[in-house]
Design a protein around this motif. Sequence first.
Motif, PDB file in Angstrom:
ATOM      1  N   MET A  27     -13.643 -31.459   8.612  1.00  0.00           N
ATOM      2  CA  MET A  27     -15.459 -32.349   8.959  1.00  0.00           C
ATOM      3  C   MET A  27     -15.326 -32.763   9.698  1.00  0.00           C
ATOM      4  O   MET A  27     -16.911 -32.291   9.444  1.00  0.00           O
ATOM      5  CB  MET A  27     -14.733 -33.697   7.844  1.00  0.00           C
ATOM      6  CG  MET A  27     -14.116 -34.286   6.271  1.00  0.00           C
ATOM      7  SD  MET A  27     -15.682 -33.758   5.373  1.00  0.00           S
ATOM      8  CE  MET A  27     -16.340 -36.015   5.311  1.00  0.00           C
ATOM      9  N   TYR A  28     -15.523 -32.591  10.533  1.00  0.00           N
ATOM     10  CA  TYR A  28     -15.783 -33.300  11.469  1.00  0.00           C
ATOM     11  C   TYR A  28     -16.004 -31.686  12.682  1.00  0.00           C
ATOM     12  O   TYR A  28     -15.451 -30.715  12.791  1.00  0.00           O
ATOM     13  CB  TYR A  28     -15.233 -33.800  12.536  1.00  0.00           C
ATOM     14  CG  TYR A  28     -14.687 -35.237  11.541  1.00  0.00           C
ATOM     15  CD1 TYR A  28     -15.465 -36.167  11.372  1.00  0.00           C
ATOM     16  CD2 TYR A  28     -13.634 -35.254  11.558  1.00  0.00           C
ATOM     17  CE1 TYR A  28     -15.319 -37.597  10.324  1.00  0.00           C
ATOM     18  CE2 TYR A  28     -13.085 -36.100  10.201  1.00  0.00           C
ATOM     19  CZ  TYR A  28     -13.876 -37.424  10.386  1.00  0.00           C
ATOM     20  OH  TYR A  28     -13.657 -38.338   9.447  1.00  0.00           O
ATOM     21  N   SER A  29     -16.838 -31.628  13.813  1.00  0.00           N
ATOM     22  CA  SER A  29     -16.615 -30.222  14.069  1.00  0.00           C
ATOM     23  C   SER A  29     -16.840 -30.563  15.948  1.00  0.00           C
ATOM     24  O   SER A  29     -17.499 -31.584  16.002  1.00  0.00           O
ATOM     25  CB  SER A  29     -18.426 -30.053  14.242  1.00  0.00           C
ATOM     26  OG  SER A  29     -19.222 -30.055  15.115  1.00  0.00           O
ATOM     27  N   GLY A  30     -16.748 -30.319  16.318  1.00  0.00           N
ATOM     28  CA  GLY A  30     -16.135 -30.269  17.821  1.00  0.00           C
ATOM     29  C   GLY A  30     -15.802 -31.358  18.966  1.00  0.00           C
ATOM     30  O   GLY A  30     -14.754 -31.645  18.809  1.00  0.00           O
ATOM     31  N   THR A  31     -17.181 -31.585  19.567  1.00  0.00           N
ATOM     32  CA  THR A  31     -16.722 -33.314  20.390  1.00  0.00           C
ATOM     33  C   THR A  31     -16.638 -34.049  19.199  1.00  0.00           C
ATOM     34  O   THR A  31     -15.665 -35.344  19.652  1.00  0.00           O
ATOM     35  CB  THR A  31     -17.826 -33.478  21.201  1.00  0.00           C
ATOM     36  OG1 THR A  31     -18.091 -32.651  21.987  1.00  0.00           O
ATOM     37  CG2 THR A  31     -17.560 -34.206  21.871  1.00  0.00           C
ATOM     38  N   ASN A  32     -17.280 -35.127  18.222  1.00  0.00           N
ATOM     39  CA  ASN A  32     -16.891 -35.300  17.331  1.00  0.00           C
ATOM     40  C   ASN A  32     -14.921 -35.763  16.705  1.00  0.00           C
ATOM     41  O   ASN A  32     -14.462 -36.305  16.696  1.00  0.00           O
ATOM     42  CB  ASN A  32     -17.744 -34.814  15.733  1.00  0.00           C
ATOM     43  CG  ASN A  32     -19.055 -35.780  16.599  1.00  0.00           C
ATOM     44  OD1 ASN A  32     -19.308 -36.819  17.625  1.00  0.00           O
ATOM     45  ND2 ASN A  32     -20.194 -35.218  15.704  1.00  0.00           N
ATOM     46  N   ASP A  33     -14.571 -33.751  16.273  1.00  0.00           N
ATOM     47  CA  ASP A  33     -13.598 -34.058  16.328  1.00  0.00           C
ATOM     48  C   ASP A  33     -12.173 -33.847  16.965  1.00  0.00           C
ATOM     49  O   ASP A  33     -11.302 -35.095  16.346  1.00  0.00           O
ATOM     50  CB  ASP A  33     -13.318 -32.010  15.577  1.00  0.00           C
ATOM     51  CG  ASP A  33     -12.352 -32.038  15.031  1.00  0.00           C
ATOM     52  OD1 ASP A  33     -11.845 -32.996  13.987  1.00  0.00           O
ATOM     53  OD2 ASP A  33     -11.351 -30.488  14.887  1.00  0.00           O
ATOM     54  N   ALA A  34     -13.002 -33.797  18.488  1.00  0.00           N
ATOM     55  CA  ALA A  34     -11.974 -33.825  19.167  1.00  0.00           C
ATOM     56  C   ALA A  34     -11.970 -35.466  19.439  1.00  0.00           C
ATOM     57  O   ALA A  34     -10.636 -35.729  19.434  1.00  0.00           O
ATOM     58  CB  ALA A  34     -12.261 -33.447  21.029  1.00  0.00           C
ATOM     59  N   LEU A  35     -12.755 -36.483  19.233  1.00  0.00           N
ATOM     60  CA  LEU A  35     -12.921 -38.246  19.548  1.00  0.00           C
ATOM     61  C   LEU A  35     -11.798 -38.399  18.099  1.00  0.00           C
ATOM     62  O   LEU A  35     -11.204 -39.389  18.360  1.00  0.00           O
ATOM     63  CB  LEU A  35     -14.371 -38.764  18.864  1.00  0.00           C
ATOM     64  CG  LEU A  35     -15.170 -39.395  20.403  1.00  0.00           C
ATOM     65  CD1 LEU A  35     -16.449 -39.632  20.395  1.00  0.00           C
ATOM     66  CD2 LEU A  35     -14.212 -40.529  20.978  1.00  0.00           C
ATOM     67  N   VAL A  36     -12.571 -38.140  17.281  1.00  0.00           N
ATOM     68  CA  VAL A  36     -11.697 -38.495  15.935  1.00  0.00           C
ATOM     69  C   VAL A  36     -10.054 -38.161  16.000  1.00  0.00           C
ATOM     70  O   VAL A  36      -9.367 -38.918  16.016  1.00  0.00           O
ATOM     71  CB  VAL A  36     -12.259 -37.911  14.744  1.00  0.00           C
ATOM     72  CG1 VAL A  36     -10.933 -38.852  13.626  1.00  0.00           C
ATOM     73  CG2 VAL A  36     -13.346 -38.021  14.293  1.00  0.00           C
ATOM     74  N   GLN A  37      -9.675 -37.068  16.476  1.00  0.00           N
ATOM     75  CA  GLN A  37      -8.190 -36.425  16.662  1.00  0.00           C
ATOM     76  C   GLN A  37      -7.364 -37.552  17.986  1.00  0.00           C
ATOM     77  O   GLN A  37      -6.679 -38.054  18.136  1.00  0.00           O
ATOM     78  CB  GLN A  37      -8.253 -35.085  17.020  1.00  0.00           C
ATOM     79  CG  GLN A  37      -7.014 -34.734  17.887  1.00  0.00           C
ATOM     80  CD  GLN A  37      -5.900 -34.521  16.802  1.00  0.00           C
ATOM     81  OE1 GLN A  37      -5.623 -34.631  15.814  1.00  0.00           O
ATOM     82  NE2 GLN A  37      -4.451 -34.990  17.411  1.00  0.00           N
ATOM     83  N   TRP A  38      -8.209 -37.711  19.214  1.00  0.00           N
ATOM     84  CA  TRP A  38      -7.675 -38.108  20.232  1.00  0.00           C
ATOM     85  C   TRP A  38      -7.505 -40.221  19.348  1.00  0.00           C
ATOM     86  O   TRP A  38      -6.655 -40.772  20.203  1.00  0.00           O
ATOM     87  CB  TRP A  38      -7.819 -37.858  21.132  1.00  0.00           C
ATOM     88  CG  TRP A  38      -7.324 -36.715  21.823  1.00  0.00           C
ATOM     89  CD1 TRP A  38      -8.240 -35.915  21.903  1.00  0.00           C
ATOM     90  CD2 TRP A  38      -5.720 -36.371  21.955  1.00  0.00           C
ATOM     91  NE1 TRP A  38      -7.020 -34.336  22.712  1.00  0.00           N
ATOM     92  CE2 TRP A  38      -5.665 -34.796  22.093  1.00  0.00           C
ATOM     93  CE3 TRP A  38      -4.739 -37.675  21.255  1.00  0.00           C
ATOM     94  CZ2 TRP A  38      -4.530 -34.353  21.925  1.00  0.00           C
ATOM     95  CZ3 TRP A  38      -3.273 -36.644  21.711  1.00  0.00           C
ATOM     96  CH2 TRP A  38      -3.611 -34.577  21.598  1.00  0.00           C
ATOM     97  N   THR A  59     -16.710 -33.688  27.311  1.00  0.00           N
ATOM     98  CA  THR A  59     -18.180 -34.029  27.002  1.00  0.00           C
ATOM     99  C   THR A  59     -17.815 -35.212  25.845  1.00  0.00           C
ATOM    100  O   THR A  59     -19.053 -35.223  25.439  1.00  0.00           O
ATOM    101  CB  THR A  59     -17.919 -32.755  25.852  1.00  0.00           C
ATOM    102  OG1 THR A  59     -17.442 -32.482  24.774  1.00  0.00           O
ATOM    103  CG2 THR A  59     -18.368 -31.374  26.883  1.00  0.00           C
ATOM    104  N   VAL A  60     -17.285 -36.248  26.252  1.00  0.00           N
ATOM    105  CA  VAL A  60     -17.288 -37.525  25.404  1.00  0.00           C
ATOM    106  C   VAL A  60     -18.450 -38.485  26.267  1.00  0.00           C
ATOM    107  O   VAL A  60     -18.200 -38.530  27.700  1.00  0.00           O
ATOM    108  CB  VAL A  60     -15.877 -37.844  24.952  1.00  0.00           C
ATOM    109  CG1 VAL A  60     -16.188 -39.737  24.654  1.00  0.00           C
ATOM    110  CG2 VAL A  60     -14.677 -37.622  23.669  1.00  0.00           C
TER     111      VAL A  60
END
Lengths: 72, 231, 488
Positions: C205-216, C276-277
């Motif tokens: 549902m999330y892409s790129g940097t957002n996905d990374a944030l949610v993932q971590w 890039t967060v």
Amino acid sequence: MGIRELQGYASFLMTILFVVALYGYIVYLYRSEKKGEKDYEKFGNIALDDEIDSTPINSSDPISDEKKERNK
Amino acid sequence: MFHWLEKNPFFFAVGVFLVIAFAGLVEILPNFAEASRPVVGLKPYTVLQLAGKNVYMKDQCIACHSQLIRPFKAETDRYGQYSLSGEYAYDRPFLWGSKRTGPDLHRVGNYRTTEWHENHMWDPTSVVPGSIMPAYKHMFSNAADIATAYAEAVTVKNVFHTPYGDDIKAGKKAWEAYRPKVLAEAKKIAANMKNKDVKDAVNAGKVPEIVALIAYLNSLGSSRYEANKVK
Amino acid sequence: MQSNAALEYDYSVAKLFTYTAILFGLVGMLLGTLIAAQMAFPELNYLFGQYGTFSRLRPLHTNVVIYGFTVSGVFATFYYSAQRVLKVSMAESKFIMFVGKLQFGLYLIAATGMVVTLLLGITTTKEYAQMEWPLDILIVLIWVLWGVAMFALIGIRREKALYISMWYYIACFLGVAMLYLFNNMEVPTYFASGGIGSMWHSVSMYSGTNDALVQWWWGHNAVAFVFTVPIVAMIYYFLPKESGQAVYSYKLSLLSFWGLMFVYLWAGSHHLLWSTVPDWMQTMGSVFSVVLILPSWGSAINMLLTMKGEWNQLTENPLIKFMVLASTFYMLSTLEGPIQAIKSVNAIAHFTDWIPGHVHDGVLGWVAFMIMAALFHMAPRMFKREIYSRKLIEAQFWIQTTAVVLYFTSMWIAGITQGMMWRAVDEYGNLMYSFIDTVTVLHPYYAIRALAGVLYVTGFVMFAYNMIKTMTSSKVLTEEPQFKSPMA
């Protein structure tokens, strides 16, 4: 930029709030024990005395307990 | 208040939940809109590149390769310009990785060629002596799942408004109509390859995994937006 | 209370999860050893064709040890100790019994599905959330069932005060539920495209940097709520029970609980330093990671002080040895983690072998030691036989301790070497090493790590053998031991 600032303030305030709550909890723990209202350390025995028929450290009054038994 | 919380497991649980949820709410949600904006001129992945990305995921290249160049001189010297948030706007999922057993790949398309990848995937030590990367010979015979890649393009177009053309739409018919375009792109890659079986397969209308993967690897780097920048 | 005279704790669900913990532990650790050896000796990549490469097996290893071994251990110890600290038996409620068994059945299906799909390369690649959407749904169901069983048991409890272990189990349940749901939001492509391609595939549902944030946010807190919180729950029950010593300070345990809950979630973005967060978020992650030392050490010191005046037990009882070493490793890795989260240290450590090193001194030294000790403690009570061999436990302890030390020392050196070589420049400011130089130099450390893996698995085989013997052919006990577990 509005949301960023809001985010900053929110996190700052919430952090303060939680820190105050945590410290309040510490004070509460030690105070209630000093006043003799509560004895937290006795809860440690729940792990040691854990037979199914041993007396609970902290139970409501025995009558209501029995009621619950019957209702099941 | 504290006494009451300790006595009521339900409200206790609510309390715990609030405390742990709060960090996420403040930390993550408000930034969403900003971080999902693409850099100017960024093109979404083609269907063949998406199929390659899925091969990259299937064989878990991410276990050893990162796609994130950090803003240090040592990294920009080695891999090129540091990564920008907007470059990942169409990456679902993100493939930054967490371990560099092998080098970073975020700009590998800038400095490696189809030929290099072909040799490297067949036998890594032939181009990089001392490499501990396993060979991926099965990618030369396995067929890439281009139908699923097309489905993915349709999904991100319809659900997340990724800017694909009008020819990408739901339904099997649309896919049948689109298929030749994927094959044409695959042929261009295969033209630069030397493996006979791969060339035969592409001519017969199949797309081996290696072709899709190379299409994807070649797309990694600044070529995805730089060419479109000057209008 | 007389009516309960014949009532006994019912361990049938705890036993089932004990079996899977042993099975998945063995499989997961064997896989881990194999992939460790592959990094030192790449020829080992070709044992099983395309299914045997490092890249395919690495997520399988992490998922089997997390969702197979650790989660089984969590469920097993929960279904054992929750009954006891709440003073209710699962046999008292047919409903809870049914929920527990259903949960196990679905768990077995999901775990098998996980192994098969990951081997086939069906994966979302988001770390520790690799399972595709059909399995995610199954996992949510399993988790809900666990919650139902947990709160149903709490609902019929006799002991009104909730023991600290229960607090931690509740937090584990809530934390994982929230994080797992958010991180696994995905759209199945088959249904969104009118039936094209594979049923299994989905996009995030999330892409790129957002996905990374949610993932971590998830990735870090999977460590928190799977590798820390329930394990702390275990040590708060099993160490006092095995040693006969009440927790040193119950108040401290309550405080560290809330401290941990509050601080842990913030620390997630330390996995994304220099990425890039946004900057302020990285700084928050860094700062809170350092603050995290306090509640972590609060628990660990509390455990060590529980043994105050009873240190002789350390020589007399090998299970105490396991648990004391576990809390020591907990202290070590909760000190190491914040150090790595300091931005300048992270610049060197990130992406290197120091990170798996850090993870493994936590999971091998803390998580696995604690789970094995807990299962050893449970065995005589569940199977009503004494532990088969004390000598075997002693030997296992030393072999595995050596293994952990070899593992993290070699990975520390490897990681720092690698991090320094990547950034080394000569007098003219040019990079000194090509990437492959930084790979070949690590060979000896990879070989040592593989040896550590072999030793650890050997220890685990001894554990499994000891447990099986305990279940089947050890001396029968006439009554339940109170504190120290009896062993031959």
